[in-house]
Design an enzyme around this catalytic site. Sequence first.
Site, PDB file in Angstrom:
ATOM      1  CG  ASP A   1    -106.269  55.996  62.337  1.00 62.17           C
ATOM      2  OD1 ASP A   1    -107.210  56.633  62.192  1.00 62.17           O
ATOM      3  OD2 ASP A   1    -106.009  55.095  61.726  1.00 62.17           O
TER       4      ASP A   1
ATOM      5  CE  LYS B   1    -108.979  50.896  59.904  1.00 57.79           C
ATOM      6  NZ  LYS B   1    -108.257  51.400  60.803  1.00 57.79           N
TER       7      LYS B   1
END
Length: 491
Positions: free
Chosen positions: A231, A196
């Site tokens: 997550d 990311k």
Amino acid sequence: MAVAATSPSLGPFSPVRSPTKRRILQSRMAVRSTGTIVTPILIDLQKSCATPLPVLRHVADAMTDDMRAGLVCDGGSDLKMILSYVNSLPTGNENGLVYALDLGGTNFRVIRVQLGGKDERVVDTEFDQVAIPQELMYRTSEELFDFIASGLAKFAEKESGKFSLSPGRKREIGFTFSFPVKQTSIDSGILIKWTKGFAVSGTPGNCVVACLNEAMERQGLDMRVSALVNDTVATLAGARYWDDDVMVAVILGTGTNACYVERTDVIPKMHGHTSSGNTIINTEWGAFSNGLPLTEFDRDMDAASINPGEQIFEKTISGMYLGEIVRRVLLKMAEVDALFGGFVPEKLSTPFALMTPDVCSMQQDITSDLGVVGSILNNIFEVKSSIRARKTVVEVCDTIVKRGGRLAGAGIVGILQKMEQDSEGLIFGKRTVVAMDGGLYEHYPQYRKYLQDAVTELLGSDISKNVIIDHSKDGSGIGAALLAASNSKYA
């Protein structure tokens, strides 16, 4: 994220074709009855991005096969299939004060939850969100974690009287860390690599919980991490707290990932562990690459990225990249097909200038002259566009988003197939919930529809009606707190 441009920067409105060449070029172009400009580039793009049922089935089957290979041994496939060490999910009996820290992208969130057990469940919550300065994404591990611990300390100082800690207990944290980690226990894990756009030095190869603990000590913060989770794992736990039929969780936001409930007796790399219980497997499906319909624009974007050859599925279906793919297509159309009248605005060559929310806004434009599309093109690229050009831009957006949503749906079916095959038909014959979180899924209706359409096409209407894709907003934050409580050192 630093990505090199694929073409040299041109002047704001530099001509790219002589009048004669432009006439030849325009003779190669057609206009649909809808007014869309059809060019060889658009035709090739739509052909390369097509996801008919045979392509979807191949992707789903390849996902299933890669999952199996990844469960045999580490490195067995593109999918890491990471053991989460979450062997029991929240039951509703959890109680007390717990915290959650969620680091998953350019922001981190801190959450405070008061749990009241079976009768009251979640009594109260508070949260805060802190933006991570971009320079910290490229600095040292100590600098990043010191910044995070400082934000956590400031949040803890604001704890009001409505939150109460049981006597003799320390404040515990569920740490949601949304990057590839080799989990070594429920409260420890080694960072495999940053994704990311992060490139923090000193963290890969080290335990991220140790990094956070050391930073908290430097801040004088008396807390302990009792659960380290991805997550997707946290989303699954948070959704399962309210619905016992949740078996899969998927994140579709800036990045993407998926996890699911797996039987421990079908995981060869657990080294002879014969328990008949269940655990959660973090697939890290962003690294999947088998049989994906890719274009020259995907390959160029990948080559210019900070992790070429990696995270191909993520680069095809997630929010960080969809806008950039569209920009690259529009750049070539402006240069080769005179999409904007034979001139190429300089800003069209700026990597990641067009974001996925912009693409979403353009697809939502229902005005007769596509004024929203025109405004976005003008505001971002300083280009004046005709109605035909705007319709073409929308068609490019739809082509890229349709591919992304349908491939995400095929990935989900691949996971469900794996579970069905190992459960002797117990998945497709009953209600099975896929918990979805992430801004891309939440805010992009066309993407959601394309995803659901792919699932229905692959499974058929009789089976797909049992597969419920349910939005679980903010599930990862509450889920991490719940896992901290269910794995409390004081329980």
